[in-house]
Design a protein around this motif. Structure first.
Motif, PDB file in Angstrom:
ATOM      1  N   GLU A  87       0.813  -1.213   0.000  1.00  0.00           N
ATOM      2  CA  GLU A  87       0.000   0.000   0.000  1.00  0.00           C
ATOM      3  C   GLU A  87       0.851   1.270   0.000  1.00  0.00           C
ATOM      4  OE1 GLU A  87      -3.487   0.582  -0.236  1.00  0.00           O
ATOM      5  OE2 GLU A  87      -3.095  -1.379  -1.112  1.00  0.00           O
ATOM      6  N   ASP A  88       1.979   1.242   0.692  1.00  0.00           N
ATOM      7  CA  ASP A  88       2.848   2.413   0.685  1.00  0.00           C
ATOM      8  C   ASP A  88       3.365   2.697  -0.720  1.00  0.00           C
ATOM      9  OD1 ASP A  88       2.536   2.877   3.384  1.00  0.00           O
ATOM     10  OD2 ASP A  88       4.363   1.806   3.964  1.00  0.00           O
ATOM     11  N   GLU A  89       3.756   1.647  -1.444  1.00  0.00           N
ATOM     12  CA  GLU A  89       4.208   1.839  -2.829  1.00  0.00           C
ATOM     13  C   GLU A  89       3.076   2.313  -3.726  1.00  0.00           C
ATOM     14  OE1 GLU A  89       8.070  -1.075  -3.376  1.00  0.00           O
ATOM     15  OE2 GLU A  89       6.275  -1.423  -4.581  1.00  0.00           O
ATOM     16  N   ARG A  91       0.645   4.247  -2.954  1.00  0.00           N
ATOM     17  CA  ARG A  91       0.482   5.687  -2.755  1.00  0.00           C
ATOM     18  C   ARG A  91       1.656   6.479  -3.338  1.00  0.00           C
ATOM     19  NH1 ARG A  91      -2.392   3.757   1.848  1.00  0.00           N
ATOM     20  NH2 ARG A  91      -0.440   3.278   2.943  1.00  0.00           N
ATOM     21  N   GLU A  92       2.858   5.918  -3.258  1.00  0.00           N
ATOM     22  CA  GLU A  92       4.016   6.597  -3.838  1.00  0.00           C
ATOM     23  C   GLU A  92       3.898   6.671  -5.361  1.00  0.00           C
ATOM     24  OE1 GLU A  92       7.394   8.096  -2.743  1.00  0.00           O
ATOM     25  OE2 GLU A  92       5.571   8.648  -1.660  1.00  0.00           O
TER      26      GLU A  92
END
Length: 210
Positions: A87-89, A91-92
């Motif tokens: 999920e962090d990727e 958003r990035e």
């Protein structure tokens, strides 16, 4: 017959982004040329395909997808390549794609169109666009000083989104040599298996200038 069909015109880096993704993933596709400069995308027939009157447009089964960022996201999902691993990727990738649309490609592509394709000469508009493009390039160049690609050390669709126009060679009044990390990043993308330049890959692209 290829499952994917792409409406594209050769002078568009946004079309090239999608074609580059298809090439890098080894995905068979059919090229559907669009005569942008003679108004085809603004005609009723094309607007029946995409109401926004823009290319690229990707056809896959009963899906009709427009906007390069959306298409790249869809192809990452379909091919399992160059997408987010968490999920962090995710958003990035979204963050850099939005930055690309608003700043990096937006100003540079318009500058290229005016100076390199329309041969407008210098005026307050081109000076403004170049100033904004330089600022956006400086941000990306600094970021790439710390990693090989925009998100860590692997290629993602964020890279493909931002890289769409930096493989064209029309004049812009900007020297990419001022951005050594962007040049190195461009070379890393070009070294990926399956990569082809826009002049090889996208229909009706002008011949490379020597």
């Amino acid at each position: 017959m290829a499952d994917y069909k792409l409406y594209a015109f050769g002078e568009s880096g946004n079309c090239y982004k999608v074609a580059m993704m298809l090439a890098l993933t080894g995905t068979p596709w059919e090229r559907l040329p669009v005569d942008y400069f003679n108004g085809e995308t603004r005609g009723e027939e094309f607007r029946a395909i995409n109401e926004m009157g823009e290319a690229p447009v990707l056809l896959h089964g009963d899906k009709v997808l427009s906007q390069s960022g959306v298409i790249l996201d869809y192809l990452a999902e379909q091919t399992g390549r160059f997408g987010a691993e968490n999920e962090d990727e995710r958003r990035e990738i979204l963050r850099w794609t939005l930055f690309d649309n608003h700043k990096f490609t937006s100003y540079y592509a318009t500058l290229r169109f005016l100076v390199g394709l329309q041969k407008s000469g210098e005026n307050p508009v081109t000076e403004f666009l170049r100033g904004r493009a330089r600022a956006a390039f400086a941000i990306v160049d600094e970021h790439l000083g710390n990693s090989d690609f925009l998100i860590g050390n692997r290629l993602t669709i964020a890279d493909l989104s931002l890289a769409g126009y930096i493989f064209f060679d029309e004049a812009t009044g900007m020297d990419l040599a001022d951005y050594p990390n962007i040049l190195a990043w461009r070379a890393r993308i070009a070294a990926m298996p399956g990569w082809k330049s826009p002049y090889e890959l996208v229909p009706h692209a002008p011949k490379a200038r020597g």
